[in-house]
Design a protein around this motif. Structure first.
Motif, short mmCIF file in Angstrom:
data_model
loop_
_atom_site.label_atom_id
_atom_site.label_comp_id
_atom_site.label_asym_id
_atom_site.label_seq_id
_atom_site.Cartn_x
_atom_site.Cartn_y
_atom_site.Cartn_z
N ASN A 147 0.81 -1.22 0.00
CA ASN A 147 0.00 0.00 0.00
C ASN A 147 0.85 1.27 0.00
O ASN A 147 0.48 2.26 -0.64
N ILE A 148 1.96 1.25 0.71
CA ILE A 148 2.85 2.40 0.66
C ILE A 148 3.33 2.63 -0.76
O ILE A 148 3.24 3.75 -1.30
N TRP A 149 3.84 1.58 -1.39
CA TRP A 149 4.40 1.72 -2.73
C TRP A 149 3.33 2.00 -3.77
O TRP A 149 3.56 2.77 -4.72
N TYR A 150 2.15 1.43 -3.60
CA TYR A 150 1.05 1.68 -4.54
C TYR A 150 0.69 3.17 -4.56
O TYR A 150 0.61 3.80 -5.62
N HIS A 151 0.49 3.73 -3.38
CA HIS A 151 0.08 5.13 -3.32
C HIS A 151 1.21 6.07 -3.71
O HIS A 151 0.96 7.13 -4.32
N LEU A 152 2.45 5.71 -3.40
CA LEU A 152 3.58 6.53 -3.83
C LEU A 152 3.71 6.52 -5.35
O LEU A 152 3.87 7.59 -5.98
N ALA A 153 3.62 5.34 -5.94
CA ALA A 153 3.69 5.24 -7.40
C ALA A 153 2.55 6.03 -8.06
O ALA A 153 2.74 6.71 -9.07
N LEU A 154 1.36 5.93 -7.46
CA LEU A 154 0.21 6.67 -8.00
C LEU A 154 0.44 8.17 -7.94
O LEU A 154 0.13 8.90 -8.89
N ALA A 155 0.99 8.65 -6.84
CA ALA A 155 1.26 10.08 -6.71
C ALA A 155 2.26 10.55 -7.76
O ALA A 155 2.09 11.62 -8.37
N TYR A 156 3.31 9.76 -8.00
CA TYR A 156 4.25 10.09 -9.07
C TYR A 156 3.52 10.14 -10.41
O TYR A 156 3.73 11.06 -11.22
N TYR A 157 2.69 9.14 -10.65
CA TYR A 157 1.95 9.07 -11.92
C TYR A 157 1.07 10.30 -12.11
O TYR A 157 1.05 10.92 -13.18
N LEU A 158 0.34 10.66 -11.08
CA LEU A 158 -0.57 11.80 -11.18
C LEU A 158 0.19 13.11 -11.38
O LEU A 158 -0.35 14.05 -11.98
N LYS A 159 1.41 13.17 -10.93
CA LYS A 159 2.26 14.34 -11.18
C LYS A 159 2.82 14.33 -12.61
O LYS A 159 3.46 15.30 -13.02
N ILE A 166 7.42 4.31 -12.70
CA ILE A 166 7.67 2.95 -13.22
C ILE A 166 8.37 2.05 -12.21
O ILE A 166 7.85 0.96 -11.89
N PRO A 167 9.53 2.43 -11.65
CA PRO A 167 10.15 1.53 -10.67
C PRO A 167 9.32 1.37 -9.40
O PRO A 167 9.34 0.32 -8.75
N ALA A 168 8.56 2.40 -9.05
CA ALA A 168 7.69 2.29 -7.86
C ALA A 168 6.57 1.28 -8.11
O ALA A 168 6.21 0.50 -7.22
N TRP A 169 6.03 1.27 -9.32
CA TRP A 169 5.00 0.27 -9.65
C TRP A 169 5.61 -1.13 -9.67
O TRP A 169 4.96 -2.10 -9.26
N ARG A 170 6.83 -1.25 -10.15
CA ARG A 170 7.48 -2.57 -10.14
C ARG A 170 7.65 -3.07 -8.71
O ARG A 170 7.42 -4.25 -8.41
N LEU A 182 -1.14 -8.25 -8.14
CA LEU A 182 -0.53 -8.39 -9.47
C LEU A 182 -1.27 -7.56 -10.50
O LEU A 182 -0.66 -6.80 -11.27
N VAL A 183 -2.61 -7.68 -10.54
CA VAL A 183 -3.34 -6.98 -11.60
C VAL A 183 -3.42 -5.48 -11.36
O VAL A 183 -3.34 -4.70 -12.32
N SER A 184 -3.56 -5.05 -10.09
CA SER A 184 -3.65 -3.61 -9.85
C SER A 184 -2.33 -2.92 -10.18
O SER A 184 -2.31 -1.89 -10.88
N ALA A 185 -1.22 -3.49 -9.70
CA ALA A 185 0.08 -2.88 -9.98
C ALA A 185 0.44 -2.99 -11.45
O ALA A 185 1.00 -2.05 -12.04
N SER A 186 0.11 -4.12 -12.08
CA SER A 186 0.46 -4.31 -13.49
C SER A 186 -0.29 -3.35 -14.40
O SER A 186 0.26 -2.87 -15.39
N HIS A 187 -1.54 -3.07 -14.06
CA HIS A 187 -2.30 -2.09 -14.86
C HIS A 187 -1.59 -0.74 -14.87
O HIS A 187 -1.36 -0.15 -15.94
N TRP A 188 -1.25 -0.25 -13.69
CA TRP A 188 -0.63 1.07 -13.61
C TRP A 188 0.79 1.06 -14.17
O TRP A 188 1.24 2.03 -14.78
N LEU A 189 1.51 -0.05 -13.98
CA LEU A 189 2.85 -0.16 -14.55
C LEU A 189 2.78 -0.14 -16.07
O LEU A 189 3.55 0.58 -16.73
N TYR A 190 1.87 -0.92 -16.63
CA TYR A 190 1.70 -0.94 -18.08
C TYR A 190 1.36 0.46 -18.60
O TYR A 190 1.97 0.94 -19.57
N THR A 191 0.42 1.12 -17.94
CA THR A 191 -0.01 2.44 -18.38
C THR A 191 1.14 3.45 -18.27
O THR A 191 1.34 4.28 -19.18
N SER A 192 1.90 3.38 -17.18
CA SER A 192 3.03 4.29 -17.01
C SER A 192 4.08 4.08 -18.10
O SER A 192 4.64 5.04 -18.65
N LEU A 193 4.36 2.82 -18.42
CA LEU A 193 5.34 2.52 -19.47
C LEU A 193 4.85 3.01 -20.83
O LEU A 193 5.64 3.59 -21.60
#
Length: 296
Positions: A147-159, A166-170, A182-193
């Motif tokens: 949850n820490i990494w999910y929300h941190l990666a999301l905040a980077y994405y929204l910025k 990308i590395p935060a989603w990984r 797997l599916v929640s992180a992979s969706h955002w990782l795919y979209t970020s890439l």
């Protein structure tokens, strides 16, 4: 004096929780009466437990969580801030406050909190994070670290900082050990890439995604990944979206898919439809706001 106090209470009750990125005041979303009675009861229980032992970090966390579930995000942020003052080495307070800073559109503050939380848990064992609103099987699917990494990666994405996201989603994907993560992180990782123009890397993210994954609560992200693989159509995914936050996630995911595939007009239609709704705390809604604000 009584009149002034009354007016103060009324104005406080009417104050927006946040201002959208496109300038709209955002008030606490409505809660169905049946659910509200239960949630108010849960909050009263959590408050009583905290008042009984104000030094108890678990009670303090639940007081904040139950407050936020009722749409009182600013109040929850204050509760977590008080918790940080009392328990400055407890990553959970930064994790939850960071989440709610995302909700109220304060991304830089969210990033600061979530980076602090990540530093505090580095090298420490992970732990299951209990659900405040359990899924259909009553099986928690997330952990403190994920949850820490999910929300941190999301905040980077929204910025719009996809290279940091990308590395935060990984990391989010790798610390979780179940199909939902797997599916929640992979969706955002795919979209970020894809947003970063790294199409080949994005394609590799889809390799472990199959139609038979036993997903409990993140079926919206699972459907989106099957869309990206060409195993679902846009119509199928949108039809299955349902309502609420999962539906917003699907619609935002489809909009991003249109955007990075060169169909900005189709993406814009979905963003406009999203922000016309009332589900403003959902991440899909926030994502649509971000995109529209960038187009101004």
């Amino acid at each position: 004096m009584i009149l002034l106090l009354f007016l103060s209470v009324v104005l406080s009750a009417q104050a927006p929780e946040a201002t959208s990125l496109i300038g709209k005041p955002l008030f606490s979303p409505p809660v169905a009466e049946a659910a509200r009675a239960r949630m108010e009861g849960d909050l009263a229980t959590a408050r009583a437990a905290w008042e009984k032992d104000r030094g108890n970090a678990d009670a303090h966390i639940w007081f904040g969580r139950r407050t936020a579930y009722l749409g009182r995000f600013r109040e929850a942020i204050k509760i977590y801030t008080d918790g940080i003052a009392k328990h400055p080495a407890d990553a959970r307070f930064y994790r939850h406050r960071g989440h709610r800073y995302i909700t109220v559109r304060e991304f830089d503050r969210a990033i600061a909190d979530l980076e602090k939380a990540a530093a505090l848990v580095k090298g420490k064992p992970d732990e299951v994070e209990p659900d405040g609103q359990p899924n259909a099987r009553n099986i928690p699917t997330s952990t403190l670290h994920s949850n820490i990494w999910y929300h941190l990666a999301l905040a980077y994405y929204l910025k719009g900082d996809f290279e940091r996201a990308i590395p935060a989603w990984r990391t989010t994907r790798d610390v979780g050990k179940n199909p939902d993560n797997l599916v929640s992180a992979s969706h955002w990782l795919y979209t970020s890439l894809r947003r970063a123009g790294r199409t080949a890397d994005a394609a590799a993210v889809l390799t472990p995604i199959t139609d038979t994954l036993d997903v409990i609560e993140n079926s919206s992200y699972h459907l989106l990944l099957l869309l990206y693989k060409g195993e679902r159509t846009e119509e199928q995914v949108l039809k299955a979206a349902g309502e609420g936050a999962p539906a917003s996630a699907v619609r935002y995911g489809v909009s991003a898919w249109h955007l990075y595939n060169g169909r900005p007009a189709e993406a814009r239609k979905l963003w406009d439809a999203l922000v016309a709704g009332s589900d403003w705390p959902s991440f899909g809604f926030v994502g649509a706001e971000v995109e529209l604000a960038r187009k101004r």
